[in-house]
Write an enzyme that holds these catalytic residues in place. Structure first.
Site, PDB file in Angstrom:
ATOM      1  N   THR A 123      -1.504   4.228  -6.238  1.00 41.36           N
ATOM      2  CA  THR A 123      -1.798   4.339  -4.811  1.00 41.36           C
ATOM      3  C   THR A 123      -0.533   4.515  -3.969  1.00 41.36           C
ATOM      4  OG1 THR A 123      -2.536   2.989  -2.939  1.00 41.36           O
ATOM      5  CG2 THR A 123      -1.875   1.788  -4.871  1.00 41.36           C
ATOM      6  N   GLU A 125       0.018   2.850  -1.537  1.00 38.49           N
ATOM      7  CA  GLU A 125       0.330   1.526  -0.985  1.00 38.49           C
ATOM      8  C   GLU A 125       1.520   0.875  -1.696  1.00 38.49           C
ATOM      9  OE1 GLU A 125      -3.071  -0.835   0.069  1.00 38.49           O
ATOM     10  OE2 GLU A 125      -4.355   0.929   0.157  1.00 38.49           O
ATOM     11  N   TYR A 148      -2.640  -6.800  -3.577  1.00 35.49           N
ATOM     12  CA  TYR A 148      -3.188  -5.610  -4.242  1.00 35.49           C
ATOM     13  C   TYR A 148      -2.084  -4.607  -4.561  1.00 35.49           C
ATOM     14  CZ  TYR A 148      -5.122  -0.882  -4.563  1.00 35.49           C
ATOM     15  OH  TYR A 148      -5.383   0.413  -4.962  1.00 35.49           O
ATOM     16  N   LYS A 152      -0.427  -3.201  -8.146  1.00 37.93           N
ATOM     17  CA  LYS A 152      -0.426  -1.792  -8.544  1.00 37.93           C
ATOM     18  C   LYS A 152       0.999  -1.311  -8.822  1.00 37.93           C
ATOM     19  CE  LYS A 152      -3.460   0.665  -8.742  1.00 37.93           C
ATOM     20  NZ  LYS A 152      -4.383   0.947  -9.890  1.00 37.93           N
TER      21      LYS A 152
HETATM   22  P1  NAD Z   1     -13.519   0.598  -7.448  1.00 34.63           P
HETATM   23  O1  NAD Z   1     -13.277  -0.793  -6.999  1.00 34.63           O
HETATM   24  O2  NAD Z   1     -14.605   1.405  -6.827  1.00 34.63           O
HETATM   25  O3  NAD Z   1     -13.821   0.611  -9.033  1.00 34.63           O
HETATM   26  C1  NAD Z   1     -13.087  -0.150  -9.950  1.00 34.63           C
HETATM   27  C2  NAD Z   1     -13.841  -0.125 -11.285  1.00 34.63           C
HETATM   28  O4  NAD Z   1     -13.056  -0.845 -12.254  1.00 34.63           O
HETATM   29  C3  NAD Z   1     -15.224  -0.803 -11.229  1.00 34.63           C
HETATM   30  O5  NAD Z   1     -16.159  -0.004 -11.922  1.00 34.63           O
HETATM   31  C4  NAD Z   1     -14.987  -2.117 -11.957  1.00 34.63           C
HETATM   32  O6  NAD Z   1     -16.149  -2.624 -12.588  1.00 34.63           O
HETATM   33  C5  NAD Z   1     -13.920  -1.729 -12.962  1.00 34.63           C
HETATM   34  N1  NAD Z   1     -13.118  -2.872 -13.419  1.00 34.63           N
HETATM   35  C6  NAD Z   1     -12.543  -3.844 -12.640  1.00 34.63           C
HETATM   36  N2  NAD Z   1     -11.913  -4.750 -13.419  1.00 34.63           N
HETATM   37  C7  NAD Z   1     -12.062  -4.309 -14.710  1.00 34.63           C
HETATM   38  C8  NAD Z   1     -11.618  -4.808 -15.953  1.00 34.63           C
HETATM   39  N3  NAD Z   1     -10.877  -5.942 -16.053  1.00 34.63           N
HETATM   40  N4  NAD Z   1     -11.942  -4.125 -17.081  1.00 34.63           N
HETATM   41  C9  NAD Z   1     -12.698  -2.995 -17.000  1.00 34.63           C
HETATM   42  N5  NAD Z   1     -13.155  -2.489 -15.841  1.00 34.63           N
HETATM   43  C10 NAD Z   1     -12.838  -3.140 -14.705  1.00 34.63           C
HETATM   44  O7  NAD Z   1     -12.113   1.325  -7.330  1.00 34.63           O
HETATM   45  P2  NAD Z   1     -11.769   2.823  -6.904  1.00 34.63           P
HETATM   46  O8  NAD Z   1     -11.702   2.904  -5.434  1.00 34.63           O
HETATM   47  O9  NAD Z   1     -12.617   3.764  -7.676  1.00 34.63           O
HETATM   48  O10 NAD Z   1     -10.274   2.925  -7.441  1.00 34.63           O
HETATM   49  C11 NAD Z   1     -10.000   3.380  -8.763  1.00 34.63           C
HETATM   50  C12 NAD Z   1      -8.495   3.359  -8.991  1.00 34.63           C
HETATM   51  O11 NAD Z   1      -7.844   4.170  -8.026  1.00 34.63           O
HETATM   52  C13 NAD Z   1      -7.876   1.964  -8.831  1.00 34.63           C
HETATM   53  O12 NAD Z   1      -6.867   1.824  -9.807  1.00 34.63           O
HETATM   54  C14 NAD Z   1      -7.284   1.983  -7.436  1.00 34.63           C
HETATM   55  O13 NAD Z   1      -6.160   1.117  -7.370  1.00 34.63           O
HETATM   56  C15 NAD Z   1      -6.847   3.434  -7.337  1.00 34.63           C
HETATM   57  N6  NAD Z   1      -6.787   3.992  -5.965  1.00 34.63           N
HETATM   58  C16 NAD Z   1      -7.888   3.916  -5.136  1.00 34.63           C
HETATM   59  C17 NAD Z   1      -7.821   4.495  -3.876  1.00 34.63           C
HETATM   60  C18 NAD Z   1      -9.000   4.467  -2.930  1.00 34.63           C
HETATM   61  O14 NAD Z   1      -8.876   4.932  -1.795  1.00 34.63           O
HETATM   62  N7  NAD Z   1     -10.159   3.976  -3.328  1.00 34.63           N
HETATM   63  C19 NAD Z   1      -6.658   5.144  -3.452  1.00 34.63           C
HETATM   64  C20 NAD Z   1      -5.568   5.194  -4.327  1.00 34.63           C
HETATM   65  C21 NAD Z   1      -5.662   4.633  -5.593  1.00 34.63           C
HETATM   66  P1  TYD Z   2      -9.511   0.175   3.470  1.00 32.37           P
HETATM   67  O1  TYD Z   2     -10.658   1.100   3.350  1.00 32.37           O
HETATM   68  O2  TYD Z   2      -9.702  -1.269   3.130  1.00 32.37           O
HETATM   69  O3  TYD Z   2      -8.316   0.805   2.633  1.00 32.37           O
HETATM   70  P2  TYD Z   2      -6.748   0.349   2.526  1.00 32.37           P
HETATM   71  O4  TYD Z   2      -6.594  -0.981   3.120  1.00 32.37           O
HETATM   72  O5  TYD Z   2      -6.552   0.340   1.054  1.00 32.37           O
HETATM   73  O6  TYD Z   2      -5.983   1.426   3.241  1.00 32.37           O
HETATM   74  O7  TYD Z   2      -8.971   0.214   4.958  1.00 32.37           O
HETATM   75  C1  TYD Z   2      -8.525   1.430   5.546  1.00 32.37           C
HETATM   76  C2  TYD Z   2      -7.969   1.089   6.903  1.00 32.37           C
HETATM   77  O8  TYD Z   2      -9.038   0.625   7.748  1.00 32.37           O
HETATM   78  C3  TYD Z   2      -6.947  -0.034   6.882  1.00 32.37           C
HETATM   79  O9  TYD Z   2      -5.942   0.238   7.862  1.00 32.37           O
HETATM   80  C4  TYD Z   2      -7.749  -1.260   7.270  1.00 32.37           C
HETATM   81  C5  TYD Z   2      -8.785  -0.703   8.213  1.00 32.37           C
HETATM   82  N1  TYD Z   2     -10.088  -1.397   8.230  1.00 32.37           N
HETATM   83  C6  TYD Z   2     -10.654  -1.791   9.436  1.00 32.37           C
HETATM   84  O10 TYD Z   2     -10.075  -1.589  10.518  1.00 32.37           O
HETATM   85  N2  TYD Z   2     -11.873  -2.409   9.423  1.00 32.37           N
HETATM   86  C7  TYD Z   2     -12.548  -2.667   8.270  1.00 32.37           C
HETATM   87  O11 TYD Z   2     -13.654  -3.276   8.317  1.00 32.37           O
HETATM   88  C8  TYD Z   2     -11.972  -2.257   7.031  1.00 32.37           C
HETATM   89  C9  TYD Z   2     -12.676  -2.513   5.725  1.00 32.37           C
HETATM   90  C10 TYD Z   2     -10.735  -1.612   7.062  1.00 32.37           C
END
Ligand code: NAD
Ligand code: TYD
Length: 338
Positions: A123, A125, A148, A152
């Site tokens: 990420t 982040e 978090y 990562k």
């Molecule tokens: P998510 O929370 O939707 O899904 C996470 C999945 O991992 C779930 O299916 C959960 O059951 C599984 N999981 C959790 N712990 C586990 C374990 N110990 N063993 C096996 N499975 C496990 O997450 P996401 O938003 O799809 O993110 C996926 C990846 O991308 C993560 O590594 C996250 O850090 C990274 N990421 C997400 C975003 C975003 O905007 N969502 C952005 C950048 C990077």
């Molecule tokens: P989020 O979707 O939690 O992603 P991340 O914190 O990983 O960037 O949040 C995106 C942005 O929105 C972040 O600046 C926090 C803000 N936010 C709110 O203002 N209200 C909310 O209820 C949530 C969940 C996030």
């Protein structure tokens, strides 16, 4: 070829499984997921019927389960993680266990079994927070601010160590905020879509001027696919959407598209340690592998709202916790559901 997709029942992982299924006909997929609150087999609807996709219930922090499942696979794409910043502030324990320990367990098994390629999904982040100007590059020092993002960053460094020390063929993709179908409604965009549609309050943290860069999940999984196939050991690639926006603008756009009212916005207490701004320079990936985001935020957001409107069954199951009934039936007490 056979790829192990950890976390394949989550938001980005399930979109990646669908991408591989649709675009790489010669590939088989094993989804390995412990089905936390964020894991939903309903995210793989239609895919598990195929002989090319199989599901294994397991935990990436369990060396035995990981080894058994990894045997015979050619590649690993590690999406499994605890992914929500606010939850990490309340309790960092599961984040350290899954994101740090789990990644090391996977790396060990991949090395021991001679897996050809290992892609770690990371990420923006990990870089910390930007001021009003500038962007994150791959050589920007890591300076995570939440439990978090610190977990990562630790995982990224463990991948680096495995590449340097053991010659693992590992790569890291660092993405900005993703949005699109199948995202669990704890994250900003799906949460606001649902709240807006139901006439409920829209809780915006602090002054709402924190800036995120949004990438559509279809663009992100295409980037991950490219790097998994063509990245070189030790490569790190940023992925971004070229769509920087303050949170309040995102919420206002959702209000405009759903017919909700500005009066639903409620500025609430800020998140502790809240990063002010993220912005990604993804020119390295563009130059190396020709990737660019294809979706404009406005069009992608419109599609996402339409997807949530059209998937009331999915939503209902997620919101009532019904998606978890299946696990109880299927796994009984073997699943520790919180
Ligand atoms: P998510 O929370 O939707 O899904 C996470 C999945 O991992 C779930 O299916 C959960 O059951 C599984 N999981 C959790 N712990 C586990 C374990 N110990 N063993 C096996 N499975 C496990 O997450 P996401 O938003 O799809 O993110 C996926 C990846 O991308 C993560 O590594 C996250 O850090 C990274 N990421 C997400 C975003 C975003 O905007 N969502 C952005 C950048 C990077
Ligand atoms: P989020 O979707 O939690 O992603 P991340 O914190 O990983 O960037 O949040 C995106 C942005 O929105 C972040 O600046 C926090 C803000 N936010 C709110 O203002 N209200 C909310 O209820 C949530 C969940 C996030």
């Amino acid at each position: 070829m056979h790829v192990l997709v950890t976390g394949g029942c989550g938001f980005i992982g399930s979109n990646f499984v669908r991408y591989v299924f649709d675009h790489w006909p010669a590939w088989r997929v094993t989804v390995f997921d412990s089905l936390t609150y964020a894991g939903n087999l309903g995210n793989l609807t239609g895919l598990l019927d195929s002989e090319r996709v199989r599901f294994v219930h397991g935990d990436i922090a369990d060396p035995r389960q990981v080894r058994e499942t990894l045997e015979g696979t050619d590649a690993v794409a590690n999406f499994a993680a605890e992914s929500h910043v606010d939850r990490s502030i309340l309790d960092s324990g599961p984040f350290i266990r899954t994101n740090v320990v789990g990644t090391q367990v996977l790396l060990n098994a991949a090395r021991e079994l001679g897996v050809e390629r290992f892609l770690q999904v990371s990420t923006d982040e990990v870089y910390g927070s930007l001021g009003p100007d500038g962007t994150f590059r791959e050589d920007t020092p890591l300076a995570p601010n939440s439990p978090y993002s610190a977990s990562k960053a630790a995982a990224d460094l463990l991948v680096r160590a495995a590449v340097r020390t053991y010659g693992l063929r590992g790569m890291v993709v660092r993405s900005s905020n993703a949005y699109g179908p199948y995202q669990f409604p704890e994250k900003l965009i799906p949460l606001m879509i649902l709240q807006a549609a139901e006439g409920k309050r829209l809780p915006v943290y602090g002054d709402g001027l924190h800036v995120r860069d949004w990438v559509h999940v279809e663009d992100l999984v295409a980037a991950i696919g490219l790097v998994l196939q063509r990245g070189q050991p030790g490569d790190i690639f940023n992925v971004g959407g070229a769509s920087e926006m303050p949170n309040l603008d995102v919420v206002r756009m959702i209000i405009e598209m759903t017919g909700a009212s500005e009066s639903q916005i409620e500025l609430v207490e800020d998140r502790p340690g809240h990063d002010r701004r993220y912005a990604m320079d993804f020119s390295r990936l563009e130059a190396a592998l020709g990737w660019r985001p294809t979706r404009s935020f406005r069009e992608g957001l419109r599609d996402t709202i339409a997807w949530y409107e059209a998937h009331q069954d999915w939503l209902h199951a997620v919101r009532t916790g019904k998606y978890r009934d299946f696990y109880r039936q299927q796994y009984g007490n073997r699943l520790a559901l919180p």
